[in-house]
Design a protein around this motif. Structure first.
Motif, PDB file in Angstrom:
ATOM      1  N   LEU A 293      20.168  22.944  76.803  1.00  0.00           N
ATOM      2  CA  LEU A 293      19.725  24.329  76.076  1.00  0.00           C
ATOM      3  C   LEU A 293      19.285  24.220  74.992  1.00  0.00           C
ATOM      4  O   LEU A 293      17.791  24.445  74.971  1.00  0.00           O
ATOM      5  N   ASN A 294      19.492  24.300  74.131  1.00  0.00           N
ATOM      6  CA  ASN A 294      19.619  24.052  72.313  1.00  0.00           C
ATOM      7  C   ASN A 294      18.396  23.863  72.399  1.00  0.00           C
ATOM      8  O   ASN A 294      17.188  23.945  71.654  1.00  0.00           O
ATOM      9  N   ALA A 295      18.552  22.083  72.799  1.00  0.00           N
ATOM     10  CA  ALA A 295      17.593  21.475  72.587  1.00  0.00           C
ATOM     11  C   ALA A 295      15.549  21.964  72.950  1.00  0.00           C
ATOM     12  O   ALA A 295      15.210  21.591  72.557  1.00  0.00           O
ATOM     13  N   GLN A 296      15.686  22.084  74.041  1.00  0.00           N
ATOM     14  CA  GLN A 296      15.231  22.380  74.818  1.00  0.00           C
ATOM     15  C   GLN A 296      13.994  23.527  74.050  1.00  0.00           C
ATOM     16  O   GLN A 296      12.877  24.038  74.099  1.00  0.00           O
ATOM     17  N   LEU A 297      15.110  25.049  73.719  1.00  0.00           N
ATOM     18  CA  LEU A 297      14.667  26.091  73.170  1.00  0.00           C
ATOM     19  C   LEU A 297      14.120  25.996  71.930  1.00  0.00           C
ATOM     20  O   LEU A 297      13.234  26.493  71.864  1.00  0.00           O
TER      21      LEU A 297
ATOM     22  N   ALA B  21      12.456  23.065  71.373  1.00  0.00           N
ATOM     23  CA  ALA B  21      11.309  22.590  71.197  1.00  0.00           C
ATOM     24  C   ALA B  21      10.080  23.444  71.534  1.00  0.00           C
ATOM     25  O   ALA B  21       9.043  23.119  71.065  1.00  0.00           O
ATOM     26  N   GLN B  22      10.663  24.211  72.916  1.00  0.00           N
ATOM     27  CA  GLN B  22       9.294  25.200  73.342  1.00  0.00           C
ATOM     28  C   GLN B  22       8.698  26.303  72.141  1.00  0.00           C
ATOM     29  O   GLN B  22       8.056  26.535  71.865  1.00  0.00           O
ATOM     30  N   THR B  23       9.837  26.672  71.097  1.00  0.00           N
ATOM     31  CA  THR B  23       9.481  27.757  70.472  1.00  0.00           C
ATOM     32  C   THR B  23       8.722  26.723  68.851  1.00  0.00           C
ATOM     33  O   THR B  23       8.258  27.018  68.589  1.00  0.00           O
ATOM     34  N   LYS B  24       9.220  25.541  68.971  1.00  0.00           N
ATOM     35  CA  LYS B  24       8.422  24.511  67.983  1.00  0.00           C
ATOM     36  C   LYS B  24       6.662  24.663  68.466  1.00  0.00           C
ATOM     37  O   LYS B  24       6.151  24.633  67.240  1.00  0.00           O
ATOM     38  N   LYS B  25       6.809  24.276  69.999  1.00  0.00           N
ATOM     39  CA  LYS B  25       5.876  23.816  70.030  1.00  0.00           C
ATOM     40  C   LYS B  25       4.694  25.383  70.195  1.00  0.00           C
ATOM     41  O   LYS B  25       3.413  25.205  70.196  1.00  0.00           O
ATOM     42  N   ALA B  26       5.033  25.659  70.742  1.00  0.00           N
ATOM     43  CA  ALA B  26       4.629  27.292  70.628  1.00  0.00           C
ATOM     44  C   ALA B  26       3.814  27.535  69.300  1.00  0.00           C
ATOM     45  O   ALA B  26       2.917  28.160  68.940  1.00  0.00           O
ATOM     46  N   ILE B  27       4.887  27.478  68.558  1.00  0.00           N
ATOM     47  CA  ILE B  27       4.777  28.636  66.587  1.00  0.00           C
ATOM     48  C   ILE B  27       3.281  27.261  65.997  1.00  0.00           C
ATOM     49  O   ILE B  27       2.402  27.641  65.526  1.00  0.00           O
ATOM     50  N   ASN B  28       3.457  25.871  66.781  1.00  0.00           N
ATOM     51  CA  ASN B  28       2.839  25.428  65.991  1.00  0.00           C
ATOM     52  C   ASN B  28       1.184  24.894  66.415  1.00  0.00           C
ATOM     53  O   ASN B  28       0.406  24.123  66.366  1.00  0.00           O
ATOM     54  N   GLY B  29       1.459  25.899  67.576  1.00  0.00           N
ATOM     55  CA  GLY B  29      -0.243  25.480  69.091  1.00  0.00           C
ATOM     56  C   GLY B  29      -0.218  27.028  69.133  1.00  0.00           C
ATOM     57  O   GLY B  29      -1.114  27.783  68.159  1.00  0.00           O
ATOM     58  N   ASN B  30      -0.793  27.048  69.898  1.00  0.00           N
ATOM     59  CA  ASN B  30      -1.787  28.501  70.764  1.00  0.00           C
ATOM     60  C   ASN B  30      -1.545  30.155  70.433  1.00  0.00           C
ATOM     61  O   ASN B  30      -1.759  30.747  70.184  1.00  0.00           O
ATOM     62  N   PHE B  31       0.287  29.736  69.876  1.00  0.00           N
ATOM     63  CA  PHE B  31       0.542  30.912  69.843  1.00  0.00           C
ATOM     64  C   PHE B  31      -0.240  32.058  68.998  1.00  0.00           C
ATOM     65  O   PHE B  31       0.449  32.859  68.797  1.00  0.00           O
ATOM     66  N   ILE B  32       0.065  31.184  67.771  1.00  0.00           N
ATOM     67  CA  ILE B  32      -0.225  32.147  66.635  1.00  0.00           C
ATOM     68  C   ILE B  32      -2.405  30.892  66.103  1.00  0.00           C
ATOM     69  O   ILE B  32      -2.256  29.649  66.478  1.00  0.00           O
ATOM     70  N   GLN B  33      -2.913  31.805  65.279  1.00  0.00           N
ATOM     71  CA  GLN B  33      -3.980  31.285  64.692  1.00  0.00           C
ATOM     72  C   GLN B  33      -3.915  31.570  62.994  1.00  0.00           C
ATOM     73  O   GLN B  33      -3.976  32.645  62.743  1.00  0.00           O
ATOM     74  N   VAL B  34      -4.394  30.674  62.661  1.00  0.00           N
ATOM     75  CA  VAL B  34      -4.227  30.540  61.138  1.00  0.00           C
ATOM     76  C   VAL B  34      -5.484  30.704  60.149  1.00  0.00           C
ATOM     77  O   VAL B  34      -6.492  29.844  60.325  1.00  0.00           O
TER      78      VAL B  34
ATOM     79  N   GLN C 151      21.997  40.023  76.013  1.00  0.00           N
ATOM     80  CA  GLN C 151      23.141  39.686  76.344  1.00  0.00           C
ATOM     81  C   GLN C 151      22.965  38.664  74.490  1.00  0.00           C
ATOM     82  O   GLN C 151      24.059  38.461  74.497  1.00  0.00           O
ATOM     83  N   PHE C 152      22.346  38.607  74.034  1.00  0.00           N
ATOM     84  CA  PHE C 152      22.283  37.443  73.584  1.00  0.00           C
ATOM     85  C   PHE C 152      21.567  37.688  72.334  1.00  0.00           C
ATOM     86  O   PHE C 152      20.312  37.779  73.015  1.00  0.00           O
ATOM     87  N   ASN C 153      21.426  37.392  71.332  1.00  0.00           N
ATOM     88  CA  ASN C 153      20.619  37.635  70.169  1.00  0.00           C
ATOM     89  C   ASN C 153      19.754  36.352  69.621  1.00  0.00           C
ATOM     90  O   ASN C 153      20.076  35.488  68.913  1.00  0.00           O
ATOM     91  N   ASP C 154      18.680  36.553  70.858  1.00  0.00           N
ATOM     92  CA  ASP C 154      17.862  34.485  70.335  1.00  0.00           C
ATOM     93  C   ASP C 154      16.461  34.738  70.886  1.00  0.00           C
ATOM     94  O   ASP C 154      16.130  34.872  72.212  1.00  0.00           O
ATOM     95  N   ALA C 155      15.494  35.218  69.576  1.00  0.00           N
ATOM     96  CA  ALA C 155      14.134  34.908  70.330  1.00  0.00           C
ATOM     97  C   ALA C 155      13.495  34.383  70.847  1.00  0.00           C
ATOM     98  O   ALA C 155      12.126  34.330  71.164  1.00  0.00           O
ATOM     99  N   ARG C 156      14.508  32.947  70.671  1.00  0.00           N
ATOM    100  CA  ARG C 156      14.008  31.941  71.971  1.00  0.00           C
ATOM    101  C   ARG C 156      13.455  31.876  73.173  1.00  0.00           C
ATOM    102  O   ARG C 156      12.671  31.120  73.706  1.00  0.00           O
ATOM    103  N   PHE C 157      13.839  32.877  73.300  1.00  0.00           N
ATOM    104  CA  PHE C 157      14.177  33.133  74.581  1.00  0.00           C
ATOM    105  C   PHE C 157      12.550  33.513  75.918  1.00  0.00           C
ATOM    106  O   PHE C 157      12.040  33.116  76.009  1.00  0.00           O
ATOM    107  N   HIS C 158      11.766  34.119  74.222  1.00  0.00           N
ATOM    108  CA  HIS C 158      10.391  34.209  74.534  1.00  0.00           C
ATOM    109  C   HIS C 158       9.527  33.135  74.589  1.00  0.00           C
ATOM    110  O   HIS C 158       8.514  33.701  75.708  1.00  0.00           O
ATOM    111  N   PHE C 159      10.152  32.055  74.890  1.00  0.00           N
ATOM    112  CA  PHE C 159       9.569  31.087  74.282  1.00  0.00           C
ATOM    113  C   PHE C 159       9.286  29.419  75.364  1.00  0.00           C
ATOM    114  O   PHE C 159       9.075  28.870  76.199  1.00  0.00           O
ATOM    115  N   VAL C 160      10.460  30.350  76.470  1.00  0.00           N
ATOM    116  CA  VAL C 160      11.058  29.200  77.839  1.00  0.00           C
ATOM    117  C   VAL C 160      11.328  29.924  78.493  1.00  0.00           C
ATOM    118  O   VAL C 160      10.584  30.569  79.883  1.00  0.00           O
ATOM    119  N   LEU C 161      10.671  31.512  78.612  1.00  0.00           N
ATOM    120  CA  LEU C 161      10.724  32.617  79.941  1.00  0.00           C
ATOM    121  C   LEU C 161       8.600  32.970  80.190  1.00  0.00           C
ATOM    122  O   LEU C 161       8.387  33.191  79.348  1.00  0.00           O
TER     123      LEU C 161
END
Length: 237
Positions: free
Chosen positions: A161-165, A167-180, A131-141
């Motif tokens: 909600l928007n601030a939480q989405l 914050a959680q997306t930034k936390k993941a992208i700057n954390g264990n979600f990726i390895q550089v 229903q909504f085009n928002d990839a940030r759902f993946h970081f809160v579900l």
């Protein structure tokens, strides 16, 4: 005239009751998560020994109906309902080492939520992503596994909600979600970005562009993208 007024009072009363139920759901969800989640981990032993608070909040969720047009309330309700139902599903089979130990955990088991009998996959893919085009759902579900983004110890609320989405997306992208590996220009990311590749791309941007939108230290130049294996062990304290 009296009949019209009577019907109007019933309609208004129903609307107020619904709003109160939604507020109760958010408040009780917030209290439950605050008491049972820390550092992204869930106190399953504690909940299993006394599951009544979880049952109470999900009982409220059964009768709530939120229109898609009321987007913030709708999204906040279904995100919380998903996360709480994952916990309930694990508690129902506890002790367990992984949500995958229960056949059909995501795609067969149905939960009584929002006036529906619905699976976790349908909440994610039909009611939210569909229903909504928002990839940030993946970081809160949060799917109840270590490989998931961390569960926060508070409810998602329409007002924040928007601030939480974000914050959680930034936390993941700057954390264990990726390895550089900057020297080799390689980046490994969670398989979430492989399974839902289309959510992170547009006709004008790719997954690296999505990462750079939220990453503090940008990936400069051409990086080779790959995926690391998902950790399905339970996210237990």
């Amino acid at each position: 005239m009296k009949k019209i007024i009577f019907l109007f009072v019933i309609l208004i009363s129903g609307t107020v009751a619904q709003a109160q139920s939604l507020t109760d759901f958010f408040n009780k969800s917030n209290a439950f998560l605050k008491a049972n989640v820390a550092n992204g981990k869930v106190a399953y032993d504690k909940i299993h020994s006394n599951p009544q608070d979880l049952k109470d909040v999900l009982k409220i969720a059964e009768g709530i109906s939120v229109a898609k047009s009321d987007a913030k309330n709708y999204q906040a309700f279904w995100i919380n309902a998903y996360n709480l139902s994952v916990i309930k599903g694990l508690i129902d089979h506890y002790p367990t080492k992984s949500p995958l130990n229960q056949a059909g955990f995501f795609d067969k088991t149905k939960h009584s939520l929002g006036g529906k009998q619905i699976t976790l996959n349908d909440i994610e893919n039909k009611l939210l992503r569909g229903q909504f085009n928002d990839a940030r759902f993946h970081f809160v579900l949060v799917c109840g596994a270590v490989g998931c983004p961390p569960l926060i110890n508070k409810a998602y609320l329409p007002s924040t909600l928007n601030a939480q989405l974000e914050a959680q997306t930034k936390k993941a992208i700057n954390g264990n979600f990726i390895q550089v590996d900057a020297k080799k220009k390689r980046v490994k990311v969670s398989q979430i970005m492989e399974w839902y590749k289309g959510d992170f791309k547009t006709k004008d941007s790719d997954e690296i562009d999505f990462i750079n939108k939220y990453r503090n230290e940008k990936l400069e130049g051409k990086y080779k993208l790959s995926y690391f294996t998902y950790n399905w062990n339970i996210n237990k304290q």
